[in-house]
Design an enzyme around this catalytic site. Sequence first.
Site, short mmCIF file in Angstrom:
data_model
loop_
_atom_site.label_atom_id
_atom_site.label_comp_id
_atom_site.label_asym_id
_atom_site.label_seq_id
_atom_site.Cartn_x
_atom_site.Cartn_y
_atom_site.Cartn_z
NE ARG A 91 -3.42 2.44 2.66
CZ ARG A 91 -3.29 3.32 3.66
NH1 ARG A 91 -2.53 3.07 4.70
NH2 ARG A 91 -3.95 4.46 3.63
CG HIS A 135 -1.00 8.92 3.36
ND1 HIS A 135 -1.20 7.58 3.57
CD2 HIS A 135 -0.61 9.42 4.57
CE1 HIS A 135 -0.93 7.26 4.83
NE2 HIS A 135 -0.57 8.36 5.46
CD GLU A 180 -4.88 7.86 9.62
OE1 GLU A 180 -4.30 8.89 9.98
OE2 GLU A 180 -4.61 6.74 10.11
CG ASN A 306 -5.20 3.53 8.61
OD1 ASN A 306 -5.29 2.54 7.89
ND2 ASN A 306 -4.79 4.71 8.17
CE1 TYR A 308 -0.16 2.68 13.48
CE2 TYR A 308 -2.10 3.84 12.68
CZ TYR A 308 -0.85 3.30 12.45
OH TYR A 308 -0.30 3.35 11.19
CD GLU A 360 -1.71 4.04 8.03
OE1 GLU A 360 -1.44 4.48 9.18
OE2 GLU A 360 -1.86 4.77 7.04
C1 FCB Z 1 -1.37 7.25 10.62
C2 FCB Z 1 -0.88 7.75 9.28
C3 FCB Z 1 0.45 7.24 8.86
C4 FCB Z 1 1.41 7.14 10.03
C5 FCB Z 1 0.77 6.40 11.17
C6 FCB Z 1 1.67 6.21 12.36
O1 FCB Z 1 -2.21 8.20 11.17
O2 FCB Z 1 -1.83 7.41 8.27
O3 FCB Z 1 0.93 8.07 7.84
O4 FCB Z 1 1.84 8.39 10.38
O5 FCB Z 1 -0.38 7.06 11.58
#
Ligand code: FCB
Length: 462
Positions: A91, A135, A180, A306, A308, A360
């Site tokens: 990607r 992006h 995002e 995405n 985290y 992500e």
């Molecule tokens: C996301 C972004 C990516 C990277 C990660 C850690 O928000 O899409 O570019 O910075 O976080």
Amino acid sequence: MLTRTTSSATPLLQELAARFPSNFVWGVATSAFQIEGAAVEDGKGASVWDSFCRKPGVIADNSDGQTACDHYHRWSEDLDLIASLGVGAYRFSVSWPRVRPGGSGAWNAKGLDFYERLVDGLLARGVTPYLTLNHWDLPDELQANGGWADRDTAYRFVEYARGMAARLGDRVASITTHNEPWVMSVLGHESGIFAPGVKDRATAMQVSHHLLLSHGLALQAMRAQGCQAKLGIVLNLAPLQPATDSAEDKAKTHLEDGLLLRWYMDPLFKGAYPADVLAHLGADAPHVQAGDMAAIGTSMDYLGVNYYSRGVVSAEGPWDTKNSGLPLTDMGWEIYPEGLTELLLRLHRDYAVPPLFVTENGCAMPDQLVAGQVQDNGRIDYIYRHIDAMAEAMRQGVRLDGYMVWSLMDNFEWAFGYEKRFGIVHVDYASQVRTLKHSALWYRDFLQHHKHVHANLLAAEA
Ligand code: FCB
């Protein structure tokens, strides 16, 4: 936890791999501004991030994207690196000002050729390209006219999408419109910690509307010209939990969830912005024209998520993640894999979603390169546990088609500059030498297990 890098891990890895179907897509992800460099080369125009980096004090280490990972020149060896991991997908994003420097007007043949080489190079190596159009690196010339706050930018984006789909739509598996939108809206235009650094909530909300509108219009335009690639959007989402059981914390959590998740998911899948958030915004709510909501609701082939961490919400103010008692990444983000299961189940339950992708997932860790090795066991553990969390969501009925590690290699982490390392491949920025971290070796092993498990099943059936 279950992570091992020794051979005793083999049965565990096989077991985990067997929980994913043979056609599950495993990949790695990057974005243009974070890796390419060559910021003023071959006719590339400036982006809002090029300009933002020049403002004093906004990037932690005072760095910029002028060279980054020098991927623009090293793309071929980087593609070899990607192929060597055994991933099925890569990607990446296209830099809009590289292919159309002013955002409108003339296209840049050299910029377009770069992405042609990249896509053809991936295909030649057996890796499927997943393209993202936006992006975050909007052409600076469009920003001068108001950027995403100006409705006209949505129409310029549609032209850009049509151009890229015409050029590459026959060879990429998917085209994501935006990465995002919440980040571009809120961090770019409300808190202003990201480019273009505007601090105004009404502007931020108008930006979010134009991003969503341009997404829907671009989908329609690309389909109308016969684009065969799958089309969708990528959202940054997280389950939010109240810090306590108090009514105040719960109410705040519901509102924050409205601003982060429902503000995007509701218009995309239910045809309207959430009423409670509109009421909360009052005069800061965006101007919406007739037909906009129908355009935003244009059907998608997939939704990228995405993930985290989770978010904890307290009515008393920002939550300090140190209070949670959970392990934290180098970003100070809580490691909370069960949140991924929770989030995927919620999307599946509350919305008529198309196939989902985790586009992500990964973590910054305080990596050390010692004698040519990076023993990033914390990252292996993180990835392992999130893969496990996806398997659990799938067991409970979620249709999930793929997973991309953020990131292939260490890169420019926006306002944090080069201080935060998210890669499974280490980059020495002075020499541009790439070194596979232990997490990359682990991921490669895991993917081999995934292939073998299914090859064995096939053989057993034959
Ligand atoms: C996301 C972004 C990516 C990277 C990660 C850690 O928000 O899409 O570019 O910075 O976080």
